[in-house]
Design a protein around this motif. Structure first.
Motif, PDB file in Angstrom:
ATOM      1  N   GLU A 260      41.909  95.756  44.963  1.00  0.00           N
ATOM      2  CA  GLU A 260      42.365  94.486  44.603  1.00  0.00           C
ATOM      3  C   GLU A 260      43.113  94.324  43.402  1.00  0.00           C
ATOM      4  O   GLU A 260      44.053  93.540  43.080  1.00  0.00           O
ATOM      5  N   THR A 261      42.875  95.436  42.485  1.00  0.00           N
ATOM      6  CA  THR A 261      43.641  95.734  41.511  1.00  0.00           C
ATOM      7  C   THR A 261      44.825  96.540  41.330  1.00  0.00           C
ATOM      8  O   THR A 261      45.248  97.255  40.418  1.00  0.00           O
ATOM      9  N   GLY A 262      45.158  97.030  42.512  1.00  0.00           N
ATOM     10  CA  GLY A 262      45.912  97.981  42.861  1.00  0.00           C
ATOM     11  C   GLY A 262      47.443  97.343  42.943  1.00  0.00           C
ATOM     12  O   GLY A 262      47.700  96.057  42.969  1.00  0.00           O
ATOM     13  N   ARG A 263      48.678  98.065  42.623  1.00  0.00           N
ATOM     14  CA  ARG A 263      49.848  97.491  42.577  1.00  0.00           C
ATOM     15  C   ARG A 263      50.423  96.408  43.635  1.00  0.00           C
ATOM     16  O   ARG A 263      51.031  95.540  43.358  1.00  0.00           O
ATOM     17  N   THR A 264      50.047  96.848  44.912  1.00  0.00           N
ATOM     18  CA  THR A 264      50.274  95.997  45.882  1.00  0.00           C
ATOM     19  C   THR A 264      49.750  94.737  45.708  1.00  0.00           C
ATOM     20  O   THR A 264      50.662  93.618  45.855  1.00  0.00           O
ATOM     21  N   LYS A 265      48.572  94.430  45.657  1.00  0.00           N
ATOM     22  CA  LYS A 265      47.977  93.084  45.463  1.00  0.00           C
ATOM     23  C   LYS A 265      48.373  92.490  44.164  1.00  0.00           C
ATOM     24  O   LYS A 265      48.631  91.171  44.224  1.00  0.00           O
ATOM     25  N   ILE A 266      48.472  93.093  43.139  1.00  0.00           N
ATOM     26  CA  ILE A 266      49.105  92.571  41.886  1.00  0.00           C
ATOM     27  C   ILE A 266      50.482  92.032  42.169  1.00  0.00           C
ATOM     28  O   ILE A 266      50.911  90.888  41.559  1.00  0.00           O
ATOM     29  N   TRP A 267      51.314  92.569  42.685  1.00  0.00           N
ATOM     30  CA  TRP A 267      52.717  92.342  43.161  1.00  0.00           C
ATOM     31  C   TRP A 267      52.688  91.044  43.942  1.00  0.00           C
ATOM     32  O   TRP A 267      53.317  90.098  43.791  1.00  0.00           O
ATOM     33  N   LYS A 268      52.026  91.030  44.998  1.00  0.00           N
ATOM     34  CA  LYS A 268      51.857  89.849  45.730  1.00  0.00           C
ATOM     35  C   LYS A 268      51.193  88.628  44.816  1.00  0.00           C
ATOM     36  O   LYS A 268      51.922  87.678  45.139  1.00  0.00           O
ATOM     37  N   ARG A 269      50.421  88.818  44.189  1.00  0.00           N
ATOM     38  CA  ARG A 269      49.923  87.631  43.227  1.00  0.00           C
ATOM     39  C   ARG A 269      50.902  87.499  42.161  1.00  0.00           C
ATOM     40  O   ARG A 269      51.303  86.290  41.867  1.00  0.00           O
ATOM     41  N   GLY A 270      51.856  88.286  41.886  1.00  0.00           N
ATOM     42  CA  GLY A 270      52.816  88.040  40.802  1.00  0.00           C
ATOM     43  C   GLY A 270      53.808  87.135  41.390  1.00  0.00           C
ATOM     44  O   GLY A 270      54.400  86.162  40.770  1.00  0.00           O
ATOM     45  N   PHE A 271      54.288  87.406  42.858  1.00  0.00           N
ATOM     46  CA  PHE A 271      55.044  86.580  43.235  1.00  0.00           C
ATOM     47  C   PHE A 271      54.634  85.088  43.564  1.00  0.00           C
ATOM     48  O   PHE A 271      55.240  84.355  43.548  1.00  0.00           O
ATOM     49  N   GLY A 272      53.239  85.020  43.911  1.00  0.00           N
ATOM     50  CA  GLY A 272      52.665  83.784  43.966  1.00  0.00           C
ATOM     51  C   GLY A 272      52.705  83.272  42.491  1.00  0.00           C
ATOM     52  O   GLY A 272      53.206  81.749  42.494  1.00  0.00           O
ATOM     53  N   TYR A 273      52.787  83.849  41.275  1.00  0.00           N
ATOM     54  CA  TYR A 273      52.930  83.211  40.148  1.00  0.00           C
ATOM     55  C   TYR A 273      54.173  82.449  40.008  1.00  0.00           C
ATOM     56  O   TYR A 273      54.639  81.504  39.427  1.00  0.00           O
ATOM     57  N   PHE A 274      55.341  83.269  40.418  1.00  0.00           N
ATOM     58  CA  PHE A 274      56.504  83.095  40.482  1.00  0.00           C
ATOM     59  C   PHE A 274      56.879  81.615  41.408  1.00  0.00           C
ATOM     60  O   PHE A 274      57.523  80.618  40.572  1.00  0.00           O
ATOM     61  N   LEU A 275      56.305  81.680  42.247  1.00  0.00           N
ATOM     62  CA  LEU A 275      56.638  80.728  43.321  1.00  0.00           C
ATOM     63  C   LEU A 275      56.062  79.263  42.859  1.00  0.00           C
ATOM     64  O   LEU A 275      56.548  78.180  42.837  1.00  0.00           O
ATOM     65  N   SER A 276      54.967  79.375  41.914  1.00  0.00           N
ATOM     66  CA  SER A 276      54.079  78.221  41.399  1.00  0.00           C
ATOM     67  C   SER A 276      55.033  77.520  40.386  1.00  0.00           C
ATOM     68  O   SER A 276      55.168  76.397  39.875  1.00  0.00           O
ATOM     69  N   ARG A 277      55.825  78.385  39.566  1.00  0.00           N
ATOM     70  CA  ARG A 277      56.798  78.137  38.585  1.00  0.00           C
ATOM     71  C   ARG A 277      58.005  78.842  38.755  1.00  0.00           C
ATOM     72  O   ARG A 277      58.409  79.563  38.002  1.00  0.00           O
ATOM     73  N   PRO A 278      58.952  78.491  39.579  1.00  0.00           N
ATOM     74  CA  PRO A 278      60.091  79.036  39.964  1.00  0.00           C
ATOM     75  C   PRO A 278      61.309  79.289  38.762  1.00  0.00           C
ATOM     76  O   PRO A 278      61.895  80.032  38.574  1.00  0.00           O
ATOM     77  N   LEU A 279      61.262  78.170  37.863  1.00  0.00           N
ATOM     78  CA  LEU A 279      62.107  78.051  37.032  1.00  0.00           C
ATOM     79  C   LEU A 279      61.811  78.594  35.672  1.00  0.00           C
ATOM     80  O   LEU A 279      62.587  78.967  34.650  1.00  0.00           O
ATOM     81  N   LEU A 323      63.291  82.516  37.756  1.00  0.00           N
ATOM     82  CA  LEU A 323      64.648  82.860  38.463  1.00  0.00           C
ATOM     83  C   LEU A 323      65.570  83.121  37.173  1.00  0.00           C
ATOM     84  O   LEU A 323      66.248  84.184  37.348  1.00  0.00           O
ATOM     85  N   PRO A 324      65.788  82.317  36.132  1.00  0.00           N
ATOM     86  CA  PRO A 324      66.781  82.556  35.040  1.00  0.00           C
ATOM     87  C   PRO A 324      66.541  84.047  34.438  1.00  0.00           C
ATOM     88  O   PRO A 324      67.556  84.687  34.374  1.00  0.00           O
ATOM     89  N   GLY A 325      65.395  84.265  34.064  1.00  0.00           N
ATOM     90  CA  GLY A 325      64.956  85.386  33.472  1.00  0.00           C
ATOM     91  C   GLY A 325      65.478  86.800  34.359  1.00  0.00           C
ATOM     92  O   GLY A 325      65.810  87.682  33.615  1.00  0.00           O
ATOM     93  N   PHE A 326      64.985  86.564  35.557  1.00  0.00           N
ATOM     94  CA  PHE A 326      65.176  87.470  36.429  1.00  0.00           C
ATOM     95  C   PHE A 326      66.479  87.894  36.892  1.00  0.00           C
ATOM     96  O   PHE A 326      66.797  88.954  36.553  1.00  0.00           O
ATOM     97  N   LEU A 327      67.285  86.752  36.954  1.00  0.00           N
ATOM     98  CA  LEU A 327      68.841  86.991  36.930  1.00  0.00           C
ATOM     99  C   LEU A 327      69.404  87.565  35.657  1.00  0.00           C
ATOM    100  O   LEU A 327      70.438  88.328  35.768  1.00  0.00           O
ATOM    101  N   GLY A 328      69.011  86.929  34.525  1.00  0.00           N
ATOM    102  CA  GLY A 328      69.517  87.605  33.262  1.00  0.00           C
ATOM    103  C   GLY A 328      69.276  88.998  33.192  1.00  0.00           C
ATOM    104  O   GLY A 328      70.036  89.698  32.801  1.00  0.00           O
ATOM    105  N   LEU A 329      68.075  89.367  33.431  1.00  0.00           N
ATOM    106  CA  LEU A 329      67.775  90.786  33.408  1.00  0.00           C
ATOM    107  C   LEU A 329      68.479  91.632  34.288  1.00  0.00           C
ATOM    108  O   LEU A 329      69.223  92.964  33.892  1.00  0.00           O
TER     109      LEU A 329
END
Length: 433
Positions: A260-279, A323-329
């Motif tokens: 549950e604390t491995g990278r794959t699960k962390i990445w999935k949760r991270g994408f969920g954090y993005f979807l909750s606040r995409p801007l 998304l702005p930070g991701f595109l800027g990076l």
């Protein structure tokens, strides 16, 4: 002064070499920033800013900086995000400007690349001399430098700097050819000492990209010698490191896939954090806070739950900055690769253009190496991003760039224009008349 400071920035801010020997007692960053303010106040800073703004990398840097502050109102911990955003604008951006101010031609870019070679050598020498510290964890004993990067981050820095060491092997001065060879050897040595699987993957990508695509940066004799050299390094590597690399073949059983604390699960949760606040994301530097809230609110675990880092630059930037930070990076890094694709289509017309094309190739390989390794690391705010951004801007503002920047690849636009050109009709005639 800008030229001297740019070398200091590479060694102290990107390499963190002062912390490796002084363990936080040497205020190198404050000293460099103080002197840098003098440079920026007395140098052609406004002209440099205007030139930088005209480049896609410069525009992306502005977007990324704005994304840091855009994430502030909805940040999970606003005081922490404000500190990160303020430090980026008052420290990181000035350091980038100092390096760009120092660049007036290809010779100045060579100075920055040579600084990367020196940094790689000094890091390797310090660890070989016993200045490294051994961290004993779940992955075994892993070496890094005191007060510097963790083992995985250090391995990625060494892999990215390997592109500069390969570039140095074609230097006209024998001392830099020897330095380039030393940098490559010590780079592999340090990566082995860190026991980093991501570092090994990044170094392999750097070697393959250099040998297959870097037509001007890497001599033919080196292309033939690199593969047996890497094979020899693996044969001499500790057996435990070879066993660790062998786990890449059984990745489905790795804790990063199953736990549950491995990278794959962390990445999935991270994408969920993005979807909750995409801007706006959850706020700069707040991925760990988001993990803590997830453990408490979704799993009901207050104790024993790991507030993990993202372990992926792309997931981290999306989750924290939206998304702005991701595109800027991406905009701060990818244009160095597209510039390489454009430049490699033109034959050099002078020695200066040849040097420039080799530098473009080298920086592009370093960027690709870093971006591959960043799949496994939280590197959004890494000093290496700052260095690669500065090089990306500089390569588009030096004089030889005028021939390549903003022009289509040869043989394409001319044909397109020929097809689109109207047919001239002599006076008194009509088509078909």
């Amino acid at each position: 002064m800008a030229s001297v400071l740019s070398i200091g920035i590479v060694l102290a801010i990107v390499g963190r070499l002062h912390d490796a020997v002084g363990e936080g007692t040497i205020p190198a960053g404050k000293i460099l920033l103080g002197l840098g303010v003098i440079v920026l106040l007395t140098g052609p800073t406004l002209t440099v800013v205007r030139r930088s703004w005209a480049t896609p990398v410069g525009k992306a840097l502005v977007v990324f900086s704005a994304a840091l502050y855009l994430s502030l109102p909805l940040s999970l911990l606003r005081s922490d995000t404000l500190a990160i955003a303020f430090a980026f604008v008052t420290r990181t951006v000035p350091f980038i400007l100092i390096m760009v101010v120092a660049v007036r031609g290809v010779g100045d870019i060579s100075r920055l690349l040579r600084s990367m070679v020196v940094m790689q050598i000094l890091m390797g020498v310090l660890i070989a001399a016993g200045f490294g510290v051994v961290l004993n964890g779940a992955d075994g004993a892993r070496t890094t430098l005191a007060g510097s990067y963790d083992p995985n981050d250090l391995a990625l820095v060494m892999a990215a700097c390997g592109a500069a060491s390969l570039w140095a092997l074609r230097d006209k001065q024998i001392v830099w050819r020897v330095a380039g060879l030393a940098g490559l050897v010590l780079g592999m040595y340090v990566i082995i000492r860190t026991y980093s699987r991501g570092g090994a993957i990044s170094f392999a990508v750097m070697v393959i990209m250099s040998l297959v695509l870097a037509r001007r940066a890497v001599p033919m004799w080196l292309r033939l010698a690199m593969f047996p050299a890497v094979a020899a390094a693996l044969l001499l590597a500790p057996q435990k490191y070879i066993e660790r690399l062998s786990t890449l073949g059984t990745v489905s059983q790795d804790y990063n896939i199953t736990d549950e604390t491995g990278r794959t699960k962390i990445w999935k949760r991270g994408f969920g954090y993005f979807l909750s606040r995409p801007l706006t994301g959850v706020g700069a530097g707040q991925f760990g806070q988001a993990e803590g809230r997830y453990g408490r609110e979704e799993l009901g675990r207050n104790a024993g739950w790991k507030w993990s880092a993202a372990h992926n630059m792309y997931v981290e930037s999306l989750a924290e900055l939206g998304l702005p930070g991701f595109l800027g990076l991406l905009g701060m890094l990818v244009p160095s690769v597209t510039l390489w694709w454009r430049v490699r289509a033109y034959p050099p017309r002078s020695d200066e253009e040849l040097q420039y094309q080799r530098q473009v190739e080298t920086v592009a390989v370093a960027v690709i190496t870093f971006m591959v390794g960043a799949v496994f690391l939280s590197a959004t705010y890494s000093p290496m991003v700052m260095l690669l951004t500065a090089l990306g801007i500089a390569l588009r503002t030096v004089p030889p760039a005028a021939r390549f920047v903003g022009r289509a690849r040869p043989g394409r636009s001319s044909r397109r224009r020929a097809r689109a050109a109207p047919i001239a009709v002599p006076a008194g005639l009509t088509p078909g008349g």
